[in-house]
Design an enzyme around this catalytic site. Structure first.
Site, PDB file in Angstrom:
ATOM      1  N   HIS A   1      -0.901  -5.406   4.662  1.00  0.00           N
ATOM      2  CA  HIS A   1      -1.060  -5.860   3.254  1.00  0.00           C
ATOM      3  C   HIS A   1      -0.946  -4.353   2.514  1.00  0.00           C
ATOM      4  O   HIS A   1      -0.511  -4.427   1.321  1.00  0.00           O
ATOM      5  CB  HIS A   1      -2.507  -6.276   2.838  1.00  0.00           C
ATOM      6  CG  HIS A   1      -2.931  -6.321   1.404  1.00  0.00           C
ATOM      7  ND1 HIS A   1      -2.119  -7.235   0.696  1.00  0.00           N
ATOM      8  CD2 HIS A   1      -4.059  -5.827   0.653  1.00  0.00           C
ATOM      9  CE1 HIS A   1      -2.923  -6.998  -0.573  1.00  0.00           C
ATOM     10  NE2 HIS A   1      -3.884  -6.327  -0.530  1.00  0.00           N
TER      11      HIS A   1
ATOM     12  N   HIS B   1       0.797  -3.177  -1.722  1.00  0.00           N
ATOM     13  CA  HIS B   1       0.568  -2.082  -2.778  1.00  0.00           C
ATOM     14  C   HIS B   1       1.462  -0.825  -2.548  1.00  0.00           C
ATOM     15  O   HIS B   1       2.108  -0.353  -3.358  1.00  0.00           O
ATOM     16  CB  HIS B   1      -0.861  -1.465  -2.352  1.00  0.00           C
ATOM     17  CG  HIS B   1      -2.031  -2.538  -2.780  1.00  0.00           C
ATOM     18  ND1 HIS B   1      -2.318  -2.658  -4.097  1.00  0.00           N
ATOM     19  CD2 HIS B   1      -2.678  -3.335  -1.941  1.00  0.00           C
ATOM     20  CE1 HIS B   1      -3.080  -3.618  -4.040  1.00  0.00           C
ATOM     21  NE2 HIS B   1      -3.403  -3.962  -2.781  1.00  0.00           N
TER      22      HIS B   1
ATOM     23  N   GLU C   1      -2.933  -7.902  -7.748  1.00  0.00           N
ATOM     24  CA  GLU C   1      -3.181  -8.836  -6.664  1.00  0.00           C
ATOM     25  C   GLU C   1      -2.555 -10.127  -6.627  1.00  0.00           C
ATOM     26  O   GLU C   1      -1.944 -10.123  -5.457  1.00  0.00           O
ATOM     27  CB  GLU C   1      -4.678  -8.985  -6.196  1.00  0.00           C
ATOM     28  CG  GLU C   1      -5.589  -7.713  -5.669  1.00  0.00           C
ATOM     29  CD  GLU C   1      -5.177  -7.198  -4.449  1.00  0.00           C
ATOM     30  OE1 GLU C   1      -4.374  -8.027  -3.667  1.00  0.00           O
ATOM     31  OE2 GLU C   1      -5.418  -6.139  -4.170  1.00  0.00           O
TER      32      GLU C   1
ATOM     33  N   SER D   1       2.443  -9.921   0.446  1.00  0.00           N
ATOM     34  CA  SER D   1       2.040  -9.480   1.948  1.00  0.00           C
ATOM     35  C   SER D   1       1.750 -10.696   2.756  1.00  0.00           C
ATOM     36  O   SER D   1       1.387 -10.519   3.910  1.00  0.00           O
ATOM     37  CB  SER D   1       1.187  -8.419   1.605  1.00  0.00           C
ATOM     38  OG  SER D   1      -0.041  -9.001   1.155  1.00  0.00           O
TER      39      SER D   1
HETATM   40 FE   LIG Z   1      -5.128  -5.574  -2.170  1.00  0.00          FE
END
Ligand SMILES: [Fe+2]
Length: 295
Positions: free
Chosen positions: A175, A180, A221, A240
């Site tokens: 993730h 990110h 997010e 992700s």
């Molecule tokens: Fe996150």
């Protein structure tokens, strides 16, 4: 109907980091180690737990500015990456926004091994000035968000247990990197992350911090936007997870209204029933930038 497979995908991305605003302590330790719950997939695997501790130790000994030490991943764990990547690549090609796809090209991950934070860091620093710093476990929302102000992304380095490649009860290196890391290789998304950090730094009350946490959740997010008439993801949690990228089309889409997003509750442990959808990447960037700069 929720099949076992759906169940697995259901929790593919869980970022609890932003939920626990309650009990926000300004002195919170950025290296508080996560204890595995008895229902964690790796709970009974002593080798896995030992490796998690070893990776946590690397983070505890890490000093900002140092080269990030490589994590000792096993071949099973590289296999986890490969399985995720195989499911994720086609889903991203179909559902990711153009800004993400071009940032992803800049990072050029191998398909058969977990990229080390060190390698990702070198590229991200060169592109946006953002840097990753390893942390042993989850940190308080305020600590996590405030570090963004300085262009620092506090990053976990462990990978989920190999018995459940499409499930993780906590954000792991997949993730962090695929979500990110890639978005921080977009100068405009990196800038929005910094602005979030600066806004949090100016925020004293728990209520206001919760509002910013919710806005971060519904944009960075799980944000979506329109591109050529189609709904595309720019949120790291969606990007992700192959399961999240498929499910996002079933969510109720509301036009992105940053004020509304600050008061919308969410549950990170399930697919999102409500998402905020911007008219375009530019529209999202402008409205978020404006809002955060004046926060
Ligand atoms: Fe996150």
């Amino acid at each position: 109907m929720i099949t076992d497979k759906t169940k697995q995908l259901l929790s593919d991305h869980v970022d609890m980091r932003l939920v626990a605003v309650e009990g926000d302590e300004p002195t919170a330790d950025r290296n508080s180690i996560v204890q595995l719950d008895p229902d964690h997939p790796g709970f009974r695997d002593q080798e896995y737990r030992q490796r998690r501790n070893q990776i946590a130790q690397l983070a505890l000994a890490y000093q900002p500015g140092q080269i990030i030490p490589d994590a000792p991943y096993t071949s099973d764990e590289h296999g986890v990456w490969q399985a995720i990547w195989t499911a994720l690549r086609p889903a991203q090609q179909q559902h990711a926004c153009a800004e993400y796809i071009s940032a992803l090209t800049r990072l050029s991950f191998a398909s058969d091994r977990i990229p080390q934070l060190r390698e990702v860091n070198e590229k991200v620093i060169a592109i946006s000035g953002f840097r990753l710093e390893p942390v042993a476990g989850l940190v308080q929302p305020r600590v996590f968000l405030e570090n963004l102000a300085d262009g620092v992304f506090l990053c976990t380095q462990y990978i989920r247990h190999h018995s459940t490649p499409l499930y993780t009860p906590e954000p792991d290196v997949v993730h962090e990197i695929v979500g990110h890391g890639v978005t921080l290789a977009s100068p405009r998304l990196a800038e929005l992350n910094r602005l979030f950090g600066k806004a949090v730094r100016r925020t004293k009350s728990t209520d206001a911090l919760e509002k910013l946490s919710r806005l971060y959740w519904f944009t960075i997010e799980v944000g979506v936007l329109r591109e050529d008439g189609m709904v595309k993801a720019f949120g790291t949690g969606l990007l992700s997870s192959a399961g999240e990228l498929e499910e996002m089309h079933d969510a109720e889409l509301r036009p992105l209204d940053v004020e509304a997003a600050t008061s919308q509750d969410y549950d990170p442990t399930h697919f999102q029933p409500v998402l905020f959808c911007a008219d375009s990447f530019d529209a999202m960037y402008q409205s978020l930038r404006e809002y955060l700069a004046h926060w």
